[in-house]
Design a protein around this motif. Structure first.
Motif, PDB file in Angstrom:
ATOM      1  N   GLY A 714       0.802  -0.893  -0.096  1.00 35.42           N
ATOM      2  CA  GLY A 714       0.036  -0.066   0.132  1.00 35.42           C
ATOM      3  C   GLY A 714       1.101   1.146  -0.274  1.00 35.42           C
ATOM      4  O   GLY A 714       0.398   2.317  -0.299  1.00 35.42           O
ATOM      5  N   ASN A 715       2.363   1.379   0.100  1.00 37.42           N
ATOM      6  CA  ASN A 715       3.248   2.179   0.238  1.00 37.42           C
ATOM      7  C   ASN A 715       3.952   2.747  -1.306  1.00 37.42           C
ATOM      8  O   ASN A 715       3.846   1.572  -2.021  1.00 37.42           O
ATOM      9  N   THR A 716       3.955   3.607  -1.498  1.00 32.51           N
ATOM     10  CA  THR A 716       5.044   3.842  -2.704  1.00 32.51           C
ATOM     11  C   THR A 716       6.550   3.216  -2.559  1.00 32.51           C
ATOM     12  O   THR A 716       6.656   2.955  -1.458  1.00 32.51           O
ATOM     13  N   VAL A 717       6.900   3.295  -3.847  1.00 35.43           N
ATOM     14  CA  VAL A 717       8.243   2.355  -3.646  1.00 35.43           C
ATOM     15  C   VAL A 717       9.069   3.751  -2.573  1.00 35.43           C
ATOM     16  O   VAL A 717       9.873   2.952  -1.954  1.00 35.43           O
ATOM     17  N   ILE A 724      11.703   0.573   4.828  1.00 28.01           N
ATOM     18  CA  ILE A 724      12.762  -1.242   4.768  1.00 28.01           C
ATOM     19  C   ILE A 724      13.885  -0.662   5.713  1.00 28.01           C
ATOM     20  O   ILE A 724      14.728  -0.776   6.889  1.00 28.01           O
ATOM     21  N   ASP A 725      14.553   0.933   5.356  1.00 28.12           N
ATOM     22  CA  ASP A 725      16.000   1.580   6.031  1.00 28.12           C
ATOM     23  C   ASP A 725      15.555   1.507   7.567  1.00 28.12           C
ATOM     24  O   ASP A 725      17.084   1.040   8.803  1.00 28.12           O
ATOM     25  N   GLY A 753      11.203  -2.484  -7.091  1.00 27.54           N
ATOM     26  CA  GLY A 753      11.872  -1.699  -7.054  1.00 27.54           C
ATOM     27  C   GLY A 753      12.195  -1.888  -5.062  1.00 27.54           C
ATOM     28  O   GLY A 753      13.627  -1.290  -4.828  1.00 27.54           O
ATOM     29  N   VAL A 754      11.589  -2.571  -4.499  1.00 26.70           N
ATOM     30  CA  VAL A 754      11.919  -3.031  -3.624  1.00 26.70           C
ATOM     31  C   VAL A 754      13.625  -3.084  -3.228  1.00 26.70           C
ATOM     32  O   VAL A 754      14.722  -3.824  -2.637  1.00 26.70           O
ATOM     33  N   GLN A 755      13.163  -4.553  -4.430  1.00 30.07           N
ATOM     34  CA  GLN A 755      14.519  -5.850  -4.511  1.00 30.07           C
ATOM     35  C   GLN A 755      16.002  -5.346  -5.041  1.00 30.07           C
ATOM     36  O   GLN A 755      17.078  -4.597  -4.948  1.00 30.07           O
ATOM     37  N   LYS A 756      15.670  -3.697  -6.090  1.00 30.43           N
ATOM     38  CA  LYS A 756      16.551  -3.137  -6.736  1.00 30.43           C
ATOM     39  C   LYS A 756      17.241  -1.675  -5.453  1.00 30.43           C
ATOM     40  O   LYS A 756      17.997  -2.400  -4.816  1.00 30.43           O
ATOM     41  N   TYR A 757      16.531  -1.449  -4.799  1.00 30.02           N
ATOM     42  CA  TYR A 757      17.125  -0.966  -3.296  1.00 30.02           C
ATOM     43  C   TYR A 757      17.739  -1.791  -2.638  1.00 30.02           C
ATOM     44  O   TYR A 757      19.353  -1.832  -2.399  1.00 30.02           O
ATOM     45  N   THR A 780       9.949 -11.027   0.375  1.00 30.27           N
ATOM     46  CA  THR A 780      11.490 -10.769  -0.169  1.00 30.27           C
ATOM     47  C   THR A 780      12.019 -11.470   1.180  1.00 30.27           C
ATOM     48  O   THR A 780      11.863 -10.973   1.793  1.00 30.27           O
ATOM     49  N   VAL A 781      12.294 -12.273   0.597  1.00 34.49           N
ATOM     50  CA  VAL A 781      13.763 -12.761   1.922  1.00 34.49           C
ATOM     51  C   VAL A 781      15.095 -11.785   2.570  1.00 34.49           C
ATOM     52  O   VAL A 781      15.958 -12.461   1.000  1.00 34.49           O
TER      53      VAL A 781
END
Length: 785
Positions: A714-717, A724-725, A753-757, A780-781
């Protein structure tokens, strides 16, 4: 206004002084045409314009008015098809430049100071920069048409210089020749009739041939144009004629440009003349220390410390005159040369100045009215030998005035009724004043007749006044005393000048008792007036001191506020630096924790957490809080509590509250007795002693467990990255080696986007999509370092 009045009241001399303040003939012309206006709206507009000029002069000190020229004749001739010369064209350019400079000057001041009339005036000035540039590019400051004015002119002047060079070379060959030198009077080249010649001795006139253009006074020297240069000189003459024709063409073209905008130029001239006129009035007001008068149309005049502008500042005595409110006529009596005539002229002249739009040399707040006419019968003081012709002249002038006056007139009579029998003269003077008063005009009259003193007392609309006389020095002080008639000083003067006492005694006996009483009364009034004036001056001094003290206090308050604001700013800056220091320290602590976790590959020990927490607490800025102002409440009015020392009023015994047994009842111990007492029967003497308690801060040894997964659906990237940080930092501190980020499947954009970061994150060792039971492609683990 009649021309005679201007001369009598010396308004023409004020115009002369004002004219000297103008910087252009245009401004002087407007000043010479200045006359008082009877339209109150016009007078107020003039006064406002003068005040705006004074504002500019006060702010800047000087006004750029140089360069304004009267170009009206040039514009008229250009319209008729004539050709303007270089001087006239330069005047046009100079006026355009002066107008533009003044326009910018006023606009700059008007940004911070309202100048509506001057702004409106300057907005009407057209810049016409193209015409100015055309003229200045073609003509230099010396009035010479420059070579670059046209290509044809440049070419012909180049040819002229070449021809002149050839002529000089030929003539120099002649004067350098040793055989020719003995035939020359001087070895020089000169010009006669626009042709190059050499000075030849009379006896060798035929040696060179050519043309004789001139000879010396003695005839011994002839100025000869040798035959070898005649042809070149002819060519040079033709080139110069060609140059003149080309210059004429250039001037004609520039004149045509002037003719095209002649109307705008003439309007510019009118506006600049008005500006010069306004600033001349401002400079004059500054020089005579004038102020802006209040203008009314109600016949009310109130001059405060008015000064005659033509009398030097060191000699003039200010006067206060009020007319038109409580009374409409003033009758001034007093000794000769005492200043009566100056008073008349000051009242009339200042009124004319105010109506003309000039500021008046008087204190701020002086008030002037609009008169349809100001009439004056003022002449030199006459001797005892004054003849019937002098009286007739005065009566002729007065008769003319009486035919002209209206209810909006100011009439000034000097020595009214003088020049005839005293009894008849006094009666005539009173009748004239009555007639003028009935017409509604304002009157200021001077007289020697004592009968007019009583006349003024009997009429409420007429008031006596006099000029003060110092009996000690036998000199007038020139001060006007309104409300006090003048008295005879003949006996005092005669006594001080040595007249025998016997004569003075006999003379006093001849004066009626009524006259003596009047003189005594006047002397008393004068003394009271002097005392009142001294008291007024003392009150004025005290008022100024109080205003100065008030100003100093206000200045100190302002400085205090400024210092307070400065201290607040310093405190805010110090707090900002402290917070910045704390932030840097916190970042350092977090970095140390991460490094420790990486080195130990395990959870952080409890003692290290305690140490980190202590460092964070020490990094926080310690802000001092302002103590709340304590309000002292009397002990007897404070609420009753267990432990308070009280007095039981009904028993008049002291005790101590040991328990509360109801909403309004307490158990009180008196000695060994315990009794229940209502609160209304108790008076508090001392509050209970505060109990000292020790607060022990215990650091929590266990932390809330960090979750194994983070849901960012539900959040933007960008928002997911922030979450996450922070989560990874907490997972590292919590000792987790593996976590899951739930991003959902959806369009797949959030997961990508999450995996790229995460692939670039400093704490991530490896990552993969979730397997069966781990969320599959929706999670993503992450394996942490």
């Amino acid at each position: 206004m009649e021309a005679r009045t201007f001369t009598t009241l010396e308004f023409n001399k004020v115009i002369e002084q004002l004219s000297a303040k103008a910087t252009s003939s245009l401004g002087r012309e407007k000043i010479e045409q200045l006359t008082p206006s009877t339209d109150i709206a016009e007078v107020k507009r003039r006064q406002q314009a003068t005040q705006e000029g004074c504002t500019v002069y006060r702010l800047k000190g000087t006004v750029p008015l140089g360069g304004i020229r009267d170009i009206r004749p040039a514009c008229a001739r250009a319209r008729l098809g004539g050709t303007l010369n270089t001087a006239e064209l330069l005047d046009v350019a100079s006026t355009l430049y002066a107008g533009g400079r003044l326009k910018g000057f006023i606009a700059g001041i008007a940004e911070n100071e309202p100048l509506p009339l001057l702004e409106e005036l300057m907005n009407q000035v057209e810049r016409l920069r193209d015409l100015e540039d055309q003229i200045t590019r073609a003509i230099d400051e010396n009035g010479v048409v420059v070579d670059s004015a046209s290509s044809a002119l440049s070419q012909v002047r180049s040819q002229i210089r070449g021809a002149e060079r050839r002529v000089r070379e030929r003539l120099e060959q002649i004067i350098r020749n040793s055989n020719s030198q003995k035939m020359l009077q001087d070895a020089i080249i000169t010009i006669r009739n626009d042709r190059f010649v050499i000075p030849v001795k009379q006896e060798y006139r035929h040696a060179f041939g050519g043309i004789v253009h001139d000879q010396s006074a003695s005839g011994a020297t002839l100025f000869i144009e040798p035959g070898v240069v005649v042809t070149i000189n002819n060519e040079l003459r033709e080139l110069k004629m060609k140059e003149e024709r080309e210059i004429e063409k250039i001037l004609l073209a520039l004149t045509s440009s002037v003719a095209e905008v002649a109307d705008a130029l003439l309007h510019n001239v009118e506006c600049l003349a008005e500006a010069d006129f306004i600033f001349a009035k401002a400079v004059y007001a500054h020089d005579v220390k004038a102020s802006e008068p209040i203008i009314n149309d109600e016949g009310r005049l109130n001059i405060k410390k008015g000064r005659h502008p033509l009398i030097p500042a060191g000699k003039v005595v200010p006067l206060d005159v009020e007319l038109g409110s409580s009374y409409t006529a003033i009758v001034i009596t007093g000794p000769n040369t005492g200043g009566k005539t100056v008073t008349l002229k000051t009242v009339g002249l200042l009124s004319m100045m105010a109506m003309s739009g000039l500021q008046v040399p008087a204190e701020h707040g002086s008030e002037f009215t609009i008169f349809e006419g100001i009439y004056a019968d003022i002449g030199d003081e006459q001797s005892i030998e004054q003849s019937l012709s002098t009286f007739s002249s005065h009566m002729t002038n007065i008769s003319h005035i009486l035919r002209k006056i209206t209810h909006k007139s100011l009439v000034l009579f000097d020595e009214l009724g003088a020049g005839t029998d005293p009894t008849e003269g006094a009666a005539l003077a009173m009748a004239i004043i009555d007639y003028v008063h009935q017409r509604g005009a304002r009157i200021v009259a001077t007289t020697h007749y004592s009968e007019l003193k009583a006349y003024a007392y009997e009429r409420p609309e007429v008031i006596n006044a006099s000029v003060e006389f110092d009996e000690q020095t036998l000199r007038p002080t020139y001060r006007l005393l309104v409300g006090i008639p003048g008295r005879s000083n003949a006996f005092s003067i005669a006594s001080r000048l040595g007249l025998p006492g016997q004569i003075l005694t006999q003379a006093r006996q001849m004066v009626s008792k009524e006259e003596t009483k009047i003189d005594t009364m006047i002397a008393s009034l004068e003394e009271n007036q002097r005392q009142a004036e001294a008291d007024r001056q003392e009150a004025e001094r005290l008022r100024r001191e109080m205003e100065e003290a008030k100003r100093q206090v206000e200045q100190q308050l302002t400085e205090f506020d400024e210092n307070k604001d400065r201290l607040y700013q310093q405190a805010e800056e110090e707090a900002r630096r402290a917070v910045e220091k704390a932030r840097k320290e916190a970042n350092t602590i977090i970095a140390d924790l991460r490094r420790t976790a990486q080195e130990e590959r395990a959870g952080i020990k409890e003692h290290k957490l305690i140490e980190a927490q202590k460092r964070l607490e020490e990094a926080n800025p310690k802000l001092r809080k302002k103590k709340a102002k304590q309000v002292n409440v009397p002990v007897s009015q404070q609420p009753l509590e267990v432990g308070d020392e009280v007095r039981v009023l009904s028993l008049n015994q002291k005790g101590e509250i040991v328990d509360k047994v109801g909403s309004k009842e307490f158990q009180v111990q008196i000695g060994i007795l315990k009794i229940n007492v209502k609160s209304s029967d108790l008076e508090k003497l001392k509050p209970s002693k505060p109990q000292v308690t020790h607060q022990i801060t215990k650091f929590r040894s266990t932390r809330d467990p960090v979750r194994m997964e983070l849901d960012v659906r539900g959040n933007t990237v960008e928002d997911a990255i922030l979450l996450i940080d922070k989560y990874l930092d907490e997972a590292l501190i919590g000792g987790l080696n593996q976590v899951s980020i739930i991003h959902g499947k959806g369009t797949g954009a959030l997961g990508i986007g999450v995996q790229k970061y995460l692939k670039k994150h400093r704490l991530v060792k490896a990552l993969r999509y979730g397997g069966q039971g781990e969320g599959g492609l929706g999670a993503t683990v992450v394996e942490l370092k």
